[in-house]
Design a protein around this motif. Sequence first.
Motif, short mmCIF file in Angstrom:
data_model
loop_
_atom_site.label_atom_id
_atom_site.label_comp_id
_atom_site.label_asym_id
_atom_site.label_seq_id
_atom_site.Cartn_x
_atom_site.Cartn_y
_atom_site.Cartn_z
N ASP A 1 0.72 -1.31 -0.17
CA ASP A 1 -0.02 -0.12 -0.01
C ASP A 1 0.79 1.14 -0.04
OD1 ASP A 1 -2.19 -1.47 0.03
OD2 ASP A 1 -2.63 -1.33 2.23
N LYS A 2 1.95 1.14 0.79
CA LYS A 2 2.86 2.34 0.76
C LYS A 2 3.80 2.55 -0.67
CE LYS A 2 2.59 3.92 5.04
NZ LYS A 2 2.20 5.17 5.35
N GLN A 3 3.79 1.49 -1.25
CA GLN A 3 4.36 1.67 -2.50
C GLN A 3 3.44 2.25 -3.62
OE1 GLN A 3 5.91 -2.59 -3.11
NE2 GLN A 3 8.02 -1.63 -3.05
N LEU A 4 2.14 1.75 -3.40
CA LEU A 4 1.01 2.51 -4.26
C LEU A 4 0.90 3.95 -4.01
CD1 LEU A 4 -1.44 -0.58 -4.19
CD2 LEU A 4 0.21 0.17 -6.01
N GLU A 5 0.97 4.21 -2.83
CA GLU A 5 1.06 5.96 -2.39
C GLU A 5 2.09 6.44 -2.92
OE1 GLU A 5 0.18 6.86 1.98
OE2 GLU A 5 -0.53 4.55 2.30
N LEU A 6 3.42 5.92 -3.07
CA LEU A 6 4.31 6.73 -3.57
C LEU A 6 4.27 6.76 -5.01
CD1 LEU A 6 7.36 7.58 -3.49
CD2 LEU A 6 8.04 5.37 -3.56
N LEU A 7 3.50 5.62 -5.80
CA LEU A 7 3.28 6.13 -7.06
C LEU A 7 2.11 7.20 -7.23
CD1 LEU A 7 3.16 2.33 -8.29
CD2 LEU A 7 4.82 4.14 -8.96
N GLU A 8 1.17 7.12 -6.31
CA GLU A 8 0.21 8.25 -6.42
C GLU A 8 0.78 9.64 -6.11
OE1 GLU A 8 -2.99 9.39 -7.15
OE2 GLU A 8 -3.15 7.00 -7.89
N LEU A 9 1.79 9.52 -5.28
CA LEU A 9 2.53 10.88 -5.02
C LEU A 9 3.32 11.45 -6.38
CD1 LEU A 9 3.16 13.02 -3.06
CD2 LEU A 9 5.19 11.49 -2.31
N LEU A 10 4.07 10.62 -6.91
CA LEU A 10 4.61 10.60 -8.13
C LEU A 10 3.79 11.13 -9.32
CD1 LEU A 10 7.37 7.73 -8.28
CD2 LEU A 10 7.71 9.97 -7.60
N THR A 11 2.69 10.60 -9.49
CA THR A 11 1.83 11.16 -10.38
C THR A 11 1.37 12.46 -9.92
OG1 THR A 11 0.80 8.81 -10.67
CG2 THR A 11 -0.44 10.43 -11.44
N GLN A 12 1.00 12.85 -9.12
CA GLN A 12 0.60 14.12 -8.66
C GLN A 12 1.63 15.31 -8.59
OE1 GLN A 12 -1.58 13.77 -4.78
NE2 GLN A 12 -3.10 12.51 -5.58
#
Length: 165
Positions: free
Chosen positions: A4-15
């Motif tokens: 879940d934390k890695q997916l949050e990191l991907l979201e952060l990069l997307t934004q």
Amino acid sequence: MYTDKQLELLELLTQNGPIDHVLAAQMLDLTEEDVLSSLAAFKEDGVLLGYTAVIDWQKIHAHHGVTAFIDVKVTPKRGRGFDEVAERIHRFPEVTSLYLMSGAYDLQVVLDGKSLQEVSQFVSEKLSTLDSVISTTTHFRLKTYKHDGVLFSQDDEDKRLKVSP
């Protein structure tokens, strides 16, 4: 596959696009090493393909150009489907995006040109001459309101109209 934390990191990069790994670690309550190893894994797995900036080119007065969205109907090749023609189309340097679509058309080609004539020449001389291409329909972007989740500001005239006296 990813936490879940890695997916949050991907979201952060997307934004936010590329972000300092120290800041990302603080924001996500991860170690710096976790962020760095996750970024390396994303790149190795082909998940993180690159970063792009969202630019409002209409505010750059020296930049003149057009963006075209070309719907393409094709005859798929036996055993290769749409992949063969898509591979030929994506090699053209003018093409910025290419999608397999559902609906009336099979592919959508996005390209940036310097003029309507340049786009027209691409369609008539390069795209339409491919063996598998049956037909094309070209649309031109007139104005951008939102792109990749980023809301574009309205021009000054629109802002003045909304201000009450």
